[in-house]
Design a protein around this motif. Sequence first.
Motif, PDB file in Angstrom:
ATOM      1  N   THR A   1      59.778   6.443  56.347  1.00 26.98           N
ATOM      2  CA  THR A   1      59.941   7.582  55.434  1.00 26.98           C
ATOM      3  C   THR A   1      59.385   8.854  56.045  1.00 26.98           C
ATOM      4  O   THR A   1      60.012   9.921  55.976  1.00 26.98           O
ATOM      5  N   ALA A   2      58.207   8.763  56.664  1.00 29.94           N
ATOM      6  CA  ALA A   2      57.609   9.938  57.303  1.00 29.94           C
ATOM      7  C   ALA A   2      58.473  10.436  58.459  1.00 29.94           C
ATOM      8  O   ALA A   2      58.601  11.649  58.660  1.00 29.94           O
ATOM      9  N   THR A   3      59.081   9.518  59.213  1.00 30.61           N
ATOM     10  CA  THR A   3      59.940   9.916  60.329  1.00 30.61           C
ATOM     11  C   THR A   3      61.162  10.673  59.827  1.00 30.61           C
ATOM     12  O   THR A   3      61.547  11.706  60.398  1.00 30.61           O
ATOM     13  N   VAL A   4      61.775  10.185  58.764  1.00 36.06           N
ATOM     14  CA  VAL A   4      62.948  10.863  58.196  1.00 36.06           C
ATOM     15  C   VAL A   4      62.561  12.243  57.667  1.00 36.06           C
ATOM     16  O   VAL A   4      63.266  13.236  57.897  1.00 36.06           O
ATOM     17  N   LEU A   5      61.429  12.334  56.974  1.00 37.28           N
ATOM     18  CA  LEU A   5      60.970  13.626  56.471  1.00 37.28           C
ATOM     19  C   LEU A   5      60.668  14.585  57.614  1.00 37.28           C
ATOM     20  O   LEU A   5      60.990  15.780  57.533  1.00 37.28           O
ATOM     21  N   CYS A   6      60.044  14.088  58.669  1.00 37.99           N
ATOM     22  CA  CYS A   6      59.767  14.936  59.840  1.00 37.99           C
ATOM     23  C   CYS A   6      61.062  15.481  60.427  1.00 37.99           C
ATOM     24  O   CYS A   6      61.145  16.667  60.791  1.00 37.99           O
ATOM     25  N   LEU A   7      62.073  14.633  60.523  1.00 34.47           N
ATOM     26  CA  LEU A   7      63.364  15.074  61.075  1.00 34.47           C
ATOM     27  C   LEU A   7      64.001  16.139  60.187  1.00 34.47           C
ATOM     28  O   LEU A   7      64.491  17.168  60.684  1.00 34.47           O
ATOM     29  N   LEU A   8      63.993  15.925  58.874  1.00 30.88           N
ATOM     30  CA  LEU A   8      64.609  16.873  57.945  1.00 30.88           C
ATOM     31  C   LEU A   8      63.881  18.219  57.947  1.00 30.88           C
ATOM     32  O   LEU A   8      64.509  19.276  57.800  1.00 30.88           O
ATOM     33  N   LEU A   9      62.571  18.196  58.108  1.00 28.31           N
ATOM     34  CA  LEU A   9      61.794  19.431  58.111  1.00 28.31           C
ATOM     35  C   LEU A   9      61.801  20.111  59.479  1.00 28.31           C
ATOM     36  O   LEU A   9      61.811  21.347  59.568  1.00 28.31           O
ATOM     37  N   ALA A  10      61.785  19.314  60.548  1.00 20.78           N
ATOM     38  CA  ALA A  10      61.642  19.879  61.888  1.00 20.78           C
ATOM     39  C   ALA A  10      62.950  20.446  62.424  1.00 20.78           C
ATOM     40  O   ALA A  10      62.930  21.423  63.181  1.00 20.78           O
ATOM     41  N   PHE A  11      64.078  19.845  62.050  1.00 28.36           N
ATOM     42  CA  PHE A  11      65.354  20.286  62.633  1.00 28.36           C
ATOM     43  C   PHE A  11      65.663  21.745  62.319  1.00 28.36           C
ATOM     44  O   PHE A  11      65.971  22.533  63.234  1.00 28.36           O
ATOM     45  N   PRO A  12      65.600  22.172  61.045  1.00 27.96           N
ATOM     46  CA  PRO A  12      65.867  23.601  60.780  1.00 27.96           C
ATOM     47  C   PRO A  12      64.891  24.533  61.493  1.00 27.96           C
ATOM     48  O   PRO A  12      65.302  25.585  62.003  1.00 27.96           O
ATOM     49  N   LEU A  13      63.617  24.152  61.540  1.00 26.87           N
ATOM     50  CA  LEU A  13      62.630  24.996  62.204  1.00 26.87           C
ATOM     51  C   LEU A  13      62.911  25.091  63.696  1.00 26.87           C
ATOM     52  O   LEU A  13      62.889  26.193  64.280  1.00 26.87           O
ATOM     53  N   ALA A  14      63.191  23.961  64.334  1.00 22.14           N
ATOM     54  CA  ALA A  14      63.499  23.966  65.762  1.00 22.14           C
ATOM     55  C   ALA A  14      64.778  24.758  66.044  1.00 22.14           C
ATOM     56  O   ALA A  14      64.876  25.468  67.049  1.00 22.14           O
ATOM     57  N   TYR A  15      65.746  24.651  65.152  1.00 25.44           N
ATOM     58  CA  TYR A  15      67.014  25.395  65.322  1.00 25.44           C
ATOM     59  C   TYR A  15      66.770  26.902  65.251  1.00 25.44           C
ATOM     60  O   TYR A  15      67.285  27.658  66.074  1.00 25.44           O
ATOM     61  N   VAL A  16      65.990  27.329  64.277  1.00 21.18           N
ATOM     62  CA  VAL A  16      65.701  28.756  64.138  1.00 21.18           C
ATOM     63  C   VAL A  16      64.956  29.277  65.359  1.00 21.18           C
ATOM     64  O   VAL A  16      65.269  30.354  65.888  1.00 21.18           O
TER      65      VAL A  16
END
Length: 291
Positions: free
Chosen positions: A84-99
Amino acid sequence: MAGVASSNRQRSKLAPYLMILPALAYLGVFYVIPFVSLFRTSLSTMGGSIYLPELTFGWEFSNYGDALSQYREQILRSFGYALTATVLCLLLAFPLAYVIAFKAGRYKNLLLGLVILPFFVTFLIRTLAWKTILADDGWVVHTLGTVGLLPSEGRLLSTGWAVIGGLTYNWIIFMILPLYVSLEKIDARLLEASRDLYGTNRRMFGKVIVPLAMPGILAGSMLVFIPAVGDFINADYLGSTQTRMIGNVIQKQFLVVKDYPVAAALSFVLMALILVGVLIYTRALGTEDLV
């Protein structure tokens, strides 16, 4: 001259092996020897007293059966929390890394610095800070209760979600950085070409950005999931007896109960399960572009 040339060729063949000797020696002393010792401990029987424990090696594979039967719930909980933490990290980190990769411009280094800055604080202090933030009399609980997202007598601390939140926060940096590296390598002309071919933003994201970012997704997922499974600090400070993870059990067996064979067996069970999971995951997504 021929003898000199032959000697030089032999030296050139030996050079790579000589260069890796220090690394092999380091792995042998700090990994192989402790690994063998731990495996031997997992097959031993416990004797003596709690103050003077004695280990007797005897190929006791029953230690593994006992470990699995007694602590199956904690093992499953650890993998559930970590996933669950891995999925949440991916969902939160992807937009930030993209920006940061595509939209930050000259502020890219500043944003990267701000992302990394909190992680100069020690792991334990960051976890204790979240314990204060999620306290029953804290502003987070009060705000959620005010807007109706939390019952009047509800709480966040000492729950599974608090542990998952701690895992997500403490390990998200290991998702952001690999994702940023993968996204930053994407040629912006590919995105322009997809728009010229009348691709929508959704299709561009699914057909161009995600496949090219897959090495970062794979690397980040493993860097988050593997340490999160064995974590015990977050469960200890943010959870309760009902949210104990397998890391808490291993720590207690080693340091409090001092049942070294069971603790060692649990460690090997955890390593084996993580290895199987990682192999399945990497085989499903592929690892060709990780190098």
